[in-house]
Design a protein around this motif. Structure first.
Motif, PDB file in Angstrom:
ATOM      1  N   GLY A 161       0.723  -1.246  -0.003  1.00  0.00           N
ATOM      2  CA  GLY A 161       0.062   0.011  -0.013  1.00  0.00           C
ATOM      3  C   GLY A 161       0.760   1.244   0.069  1.00  0.00           C
ATOM      4  N   GLN A 162       1.869   1.163   0.613  1.00  0.00           N
ATOM      5  CA  GLN A 162       2.841   2.418   0.685  1.00  0.00           C
ATOM      6  C   GLN A 162       3.523   2.732  -0.744  1.00  0.00           C
ATOM      7  N   ALA A 163       4.048   1.574  -1.176  1.00  0.00           N
ATOM      8  CA  ALA A 163       4.409   1.527  -2.699  1.00  0.00           C
ATOM      9  C   ALA A 163       3.564   2.188  -3.628  1.00  0.00           C
ATOM     10  N   GLN A 164       2.222   1.688  -3.505  1.00  0.00           N
ATOM     11  CA  GLN A 164       1.073   2.285  -4.222  1.00  0.00           C
ATOM     12  C   GLN A 164       0.989   3.427  -3.950  1.00  0.00           C
ATOM     13  N   ASN A 165       0.970   4.013  -2.862  1.00  0.00           N
ATOM     14  CA  ASN A 165       0.700   5.557  -2.572  1.00  0.00           C
ATOM     15  C   ASN A 165       1.924   6.538  -3.004  1.00  0.00           C
ATOM     16  N   VAL A 169       1.432   9.482  -5.635  1.00  0.00           N
ATOM     17  CA  VAL A 169       2.074  10.663  -5.073  1.00  0.00           C
ATOM     18  C   VAL A 169       2.878  11.232  -5.991  1.00  0.00           C
ATOM     19  N   ILE A 170       3.672  10.504  -6.651  1.00  0.00           N
ATOM     20  CA  ILE A 170       4.564  10.942  -7.666  1.00  0.00           C
ATOM     21  C   ILE A 170       3.857  11.679  -9.079  1.00  0.00           C
ATOM     22  N   ALA A 171       3.000  10.585  -9.071  1.00  0.00           N
ATOM     23  CA  ALA A 171       2.204  10.966 -10.606  1.00  0.00           C
ATOM     24  C   ALA A 171       1.389  12.374 -10.293  1.00  0.00           C
ATOM     25  N   LEU A 172       0.647  12.432  -9.499  1.00  0.00           N
ATOM     26  CA  LEU A 172      -0.035  13.766  -8.799  1.00  0.00           C
ATOM     27  C   LEU A 172       0.942  14.838  -8.757  1.00  0.00           C
ATOM     28  N   ALA A 173       1.969  14.691  -8.208  1.00  0.00           N
ATOM     29  CA  ALA A 173       3.115  15.535  -7.923  1.00  0.00           C
ATOM     30  C   ALA A 173       3.791  16.339  -9.036  1.00  0.00           C
ATOM     31  N   VAL A 174       3.794  15.513 -10.122  1.00  0.00           N
ATOM     32  CA  VAL A 174       4.228  15.925 -11.482  1.00  0.00           C
ATOM     33  C   VAL A 174       3.224  16.938 -11.981  1.00  0.00           C
ATOM     34  N   GLY A 175       1.975  16.866 -11.854  1.00  0.00           N
ATOM     35  CA  GLY A 175       0.915  17.670 -12.363  1.00  0.00           C
ATOM     36  C   GLY A 175       0.818  19.008 -11.501  1.00  0.00           C
ATOM     37  N   LEU A 302      -8.340  23.742 -12.297  1.00  0.00           N
ATOM     38  CA  LEU A 302      -9.050  24.168 -11.000  1.00  0.00           C
ATOM     39  C   LEU A 302      -9.496  22.571 -10.704  1.00  0.00           C
ATOM     40  N   VAL A 303     -10.454  22.067 -11.527  1.00  0.00           N
ATOM     41  CA  VAL A 303     -10.777  20.639 -10.824  1.00  0.00           C
ATOM     42  C   VAL A 303      -9.705  19.661 -10.527  1.00  0.00           C
ATOM     43  N   PHE A 304      -8.551  19.799 -11.574  1.00  0.00           N
ATOM     44  CA  PHE A 304      -7.380  18.932 -11.645  1.00  0.00           C
ATOM     45  C   PHE A 304      -6.664  19.088 -10.277  1.00  0.00           C
ATOM     46  N   LEU A 305      -6.349  20.505 -10.186  1.00  0.00           N
ATOM     47  CA  LEU A 305      -5.382  20.861  -8.847  1.00  0.00           C
ATOM     48  C   LEU A 305      -6.270  20.640  -7.559  1.00  0.00           C
ATOM     49  N   THR A 306      -7.522  20.967  -7.667  1.00  0.00           N
ATOM     50  CA  THR A 306      -8.210  20.610  -6.292  1.00  0.00           C
ATOM     51  C   THR A 306      -8.315  19.233  -6.046  1.00  0.00           C
ATOM     52  N   GLY A 307      -8.663  18.629  -7.138  1.00  0.00           N
ATOM     53  CA  GLY A 307      -8.568  17.104  -7.004  1.00  0.00           C
ATOM     54  C   GLY A 307      -7.330  16.392  -6.578  1.00  0.00           C
ATOM     55  N   SER A 308      -6.330  17.069  -6.930  1.00  0.00           N
ATOM     56  CA  SER A 308      -4.894  16.568  -6.563  1.00  0.00           C
ATOM     57  C   SER A 308      -4.605  16.766  -5.336  1.00  0.00           C
ATOM     58  N   LEU A 309      -4.889  17.965  -5.118  1.00  0.00           N
ATOM     59  CA  LEU A 309      -4.776  18.534  -3.375  1.00  0.00           C
ATOM     60  C   LEU A 309      -5.326  17.619  -2.427  1.00  0.00           C
ATOM     61  N   LEU A 310      -6.878  17.549  -2.730  1.00  0.00           N
ATOM     62  CA  LEU A 310      -7.457  16.269  -1.915  1.00  0.00           C
ATOM     63  C   LEU A 310      -6.886  15.230  -1.774  1.00  0.00           C
ATOM     64  N   ARG A 311      -6.625  14.657  -2.929  1.00  0.00           N
ATOM     65  CA  ARG A 311      -6.216  13.236  -2.778  1.00  0.00           C
ATOM     66  C   ARG A 311      -4.710  13.371  -2.158  1.00  0.00           C
ATOM     67  N   LEU A 312      -3.716  14.243  -2.481  1.00  0.00           N
ATOM     68  CA  LEU A 312      -2.432  14.309  -2.075  1.00  0.00           C
ATOM     69  C   LEU A 312      -2.634  14.549  -0.639  1.00  0.00           C
ATOM     70  N   SER A 313      -3.313  15.449  -0.256  1.00  0.00           N
ATOM     71  CA  SER A 313      -3.497  15.707   1.399  1.00  0.00           C
ATOM     72  C   SER A 313      -3.654  14.478   2.160  1.00  0.00           C
ATOM     73  N   GLY A 314      -4.654  13.508   1.831  1.00  0.00           N
ATOM     74  CA  GLY A 314      -4.778  12.260   2.431  1.00  0.00           C
ATOM     75  C   GLY A 314      -3.532  11.266   2.205  1.00  0.00           C
ATOM     76  N   LEU A 315      -3.337  11.165   0.977  1.00  0.00           N
ATOM     77  CA  LEU A 315      -1.959  10.370   0.539  1.00  0.00           C
ATOM     78  C   LEU A 315      -0.807  10.767   1.328  1.00  0.00           C
ATOM     79  N   PHE A 316      -0.534  11.955   1.470  1.00  0.00           N
ATOM     80  CA  PHE A 316       0.768  12.472   2.032  1.00  0.00           C
ATOM     81  C   PHE A 316       0.525  11.956   3.400  1.00  0.00           C
ATOM     82  N   GLU A 317      -0.541  12.226   4.376  1.00  0.00           N
ATOM     83  CA  GLU A 317      -0.714  11.804   5.663  1.00  0.00           C
ATOM     84  C   GLU A 317      -0.464  10.330   5.849  1.00  0.00           C
ATOM     85  N   ARG A 318      -1.321   9.456   4.745  1.00  0.00           N
ATOM     86  CA  ARG A 318      -1.192   8.057   5.134  1.00  0.00           C
ATOM     87  C   ARG A 318       0.301   7.604   4.765  1.00  0.00           C
TER      88      ARG A 318
END
Length: 609
Positions: A161-165, A169-175, A302-318
């Motif tokens: 799960g960590q490797a998957q996250n 994260v890398i894919a979202l971070a690029v955007g 805006l949709v892409f960035l807010t969606g990425s932020l929302l997902r990244l926030s949870g992914l970073f913490e997890r």
């Protein structure tokens, strides 16, 4: 703190991966491929969502082809939009199927791996020496290792799960970096305090778990002993149920209070540090919204960035806290592999001497001394005697005289601290340990009562020959256990003991005959009988030893018994006191000597008058 947390705990992870892969390379490959595909799904869905929004905005700018859906479809303007929607549906559906597949594969692999690890613990535990097995420290370590035999499943899922996250994260971070690079730094800085806090409390939880292992062992002992059917009679008659229940409650309460204190502190600090992370997230969200307001990014962006932020926030913490949890689990992983790395204390011969095909001279104790670990007093000291091949030697003495210690040394359950023990003139430590023990058969006073079939109970003497029914029946006949087995409902296939449904328990004397049959089945050169008839009545004892006398001709035997009717059949007798030989000779010679042996003999004889 972090350096200490992520140090040697990680050194066992490669061993875990190797063991998981060895259990099933096929399942391992499926899990890795599916996890990778699942990791790429979130950023792809968010990106496709951006394309959908941008396409809708673009369509709104164009003139209407007509008022009906058919006009739009006929015009072909909806084709890209429908394609994007269909692609997002396939990505979502595919992720659902893949997640079910990886859950199934991980469950199957985890169960197989847990079983394999349990086998390792059992095999390694029995390979340790008696002094280690009997020590409380070893028992604590073994309990912790046993508790971790199933840890491969959750740890595997967490690692993957960590490797998957991380891939996600890398894919979202690029955007994100392409639009607003500072957002990543803001989120990382906000989550570092939470990472440090989790590391601190995970280390504290492990410390409590390790320190309280003796209390947990005692609590489990109280819980299971209070419901143990083997001692239910005493518990009822002595009214011990309340004692066991109260003691379990006291121990469980002490453990609970320690865990509760950490849990309360952890909850308070987690809430505080989680608030910091939330503030950072909404600050980043506000920055993205402002960029959209002033027209620096499109609605789709805006949709892409807010969606990425929302997902990244949870992914970073997890992800970041997941590493801390992995380090926490690695503490327990260290318990497991450190136990497997424990080496026996009895020295194994690096270049073993070949065992003689048949013993010619016998066993010789030369000035042997031994102290049990952790004790100051010598169990035996300056002990020298000879057990002639093909003869029976009896050991006589009061409790604590050193009789059973001699047996443990002869069987190499312990090695002497002084002197040496020879077999045909060769130090027994020079022989291969397994080959040496293979030549010895024993009946201990506290013999094992296996909840197995009668046949397997006998065949335990040489379990590799469990299929040889003729030999099993012959051993039962020699020990006079054949008659009691014939009376069992399923004969030799009857499961003994009351631990299972349709099990048949035996009396103490009947169990002892099974144990004696086990020794006969082993068919060893040296037979050791430590109070072999303690649970038999006088008539049964006479029958067993009459049979033993006839069957042991030419066999080397060491006999321990408090019953002089048994001892007198020995060729030679040693009388022990406080670990030393005070008299020796035949029964007749010792009686004529009118010393300690004669005194003990007369005391026992008087009890029957």
């Amino acid at each position: 703190m972090l350096g200490k947390l992520f140090d040697r705990r990680w050194r066992h992870l490669p061993r875990l991966f190797i063991s998981l892969w060895q259990v099933s390379p096929g399942l391992g490959s499926i899990i890795l491929v599916v996890r990778l595909l699942c990791a790429l799904q979130p950023p792809l869905v968010i990106f496709v969502g951006k394309l959908i929004v941008d396409e809708i905005v673009e369509l709104n700018r164009l003139s209407l082809p007509g008022s009906g859906l058919s006009d739009w479809l006929g015009n072909g303007r909806l084709t890209p939009l429908l394609a994007y929607i269909g692609l997002e549906f396939l990505l979502t559906l595919g992720n659902t199927v893949l997640m079910r597949a990886t859950a199934l594969a991980e469950a199957l692999l985890g169960e197989r791996h847990g079983n394999a690890m349990a086998v390792l613990v059992i095999e390694h535990g029995v390979s340790m020496d008696l002094a280690q097995i009997e020590s409380s420290d070893f028992q604590n370590r073994m309990q912790r290792a046993v508790a971790q035999t199933a840890m491969g499943t959750p740890l595997l899922a967490q690692l993957l799960g960590q490797a998957q996250n991380i891939v996600t994260v890398i894919a979202l971070a690029v955007g994100l970096i392409a639009f607003i690079p500072g957002l990543m730094v803001l989120l990382l800085v906000a989550l570092i305090p939470a990472l440090v806090g989790e590391a601190h409390f995970n280390a504290q939880r492990y410390g409590v778990s390790r320190d309280f292992t003796p209390l947990r062992r005692e609590a489990e002992y109280m819980r299971f002993t209070g419901a143990d059917p083997r001692i239910a009679k005493e518990i009822k008659l002595f009214d011990l149920g309340g004692f066991f229940a109260r003691r379990f409650g006291e121990l469980a309460g002490e453990i609970h209070r320690a865990n509760r204190a950490i849990a309360i502190r952890h909850s308070a600090w987690s809430s505080l540090l989680g608030g910091v992370a939330s503030i950072a997230y909404y600050a980043a969200y506000a920055l993205v919204a402002w960029r959209a307001v002033i027209g620096q990014i499109s609605l789709g962006d805006l949709v892409f960035l807010t969606g990425s932020l929302l997902r990244l926030s949870g992914l970073f913490e997890r992800t970041m806290l997941g590493f801390v949890e992995l380090a926490d689990r690695s503490y327990y992983l260290d318990d497991f592999y450190s136990f497997l790395d424990t080496q026996p204390s009895i020295r194994r011969a690096s270049n073993p001497h070949a065992m003689p095909s048949a013993m010619r001279d016998g066993i010789t104790f030369e000035n042997v001394g031994f102290r049990y670990p952790g004790r100051e007093a010598w169990a035996i000291r300056h002990l020298s005697f000879h057990l002639t091949a093909g003869r029976t030697l009896a050991l006589v003495g009061e409790n604590g005289a050193g009789k059973t210690t001699i047996v443990k040394l002869l069987t190499r359950l312990h090695d002497p601290d002084e002197g040496r023990i020879l077999l045909d003139g060769v130090d027994i430590r020079a022989f291969d340990l397994a080959a040496y023990r293979d030549r010895i058969g024993t009946v201990f006073q506290d013999f094992a009562r296996y909840n197995l079939t009668a046949a397997t109970n006998i065949a335990a003497g040489r379990i590799t020959s469990v299929a040889e029914r003729a030999r099993i029946e012959d051993a039962a006949q020699k020990s006079l256990a054949d008659r009691l087995i014939a009376a069992l409902p399923a004969g030799y296939e009857q499961r003994l003991g009351n631990g299972y449904m349709r099990g048949h328990d035996l009396s103490g004397g009947e169990w002892q005959r099974i144990a004696i049959a086990r020794a006969y089945f082993r068919d060893a050169d040296i037979l050791i009988l430590d109070e072999p008839t303690a649970a038999l009545d006088a008539r049964a004892e006479a029958d067993v030893f009459e049979r033993f006398r006839n069957l042991s001709t030419g066999r080397t035997a060491l006999l321990i018994s408090h019953r002089f009717s048994t001892v007198r059949m020995a060729d030679h007798i040693l009388v022990l006191e406080q670990g030393r030989i005070v008299e020796e000779g035949s029964h007749r010679a010792l009686i004529d000597k009118n010393g300690r042996y004669a005194e003990l003999f007369q005391l026992q004889a008087a009890a029957y008058q």
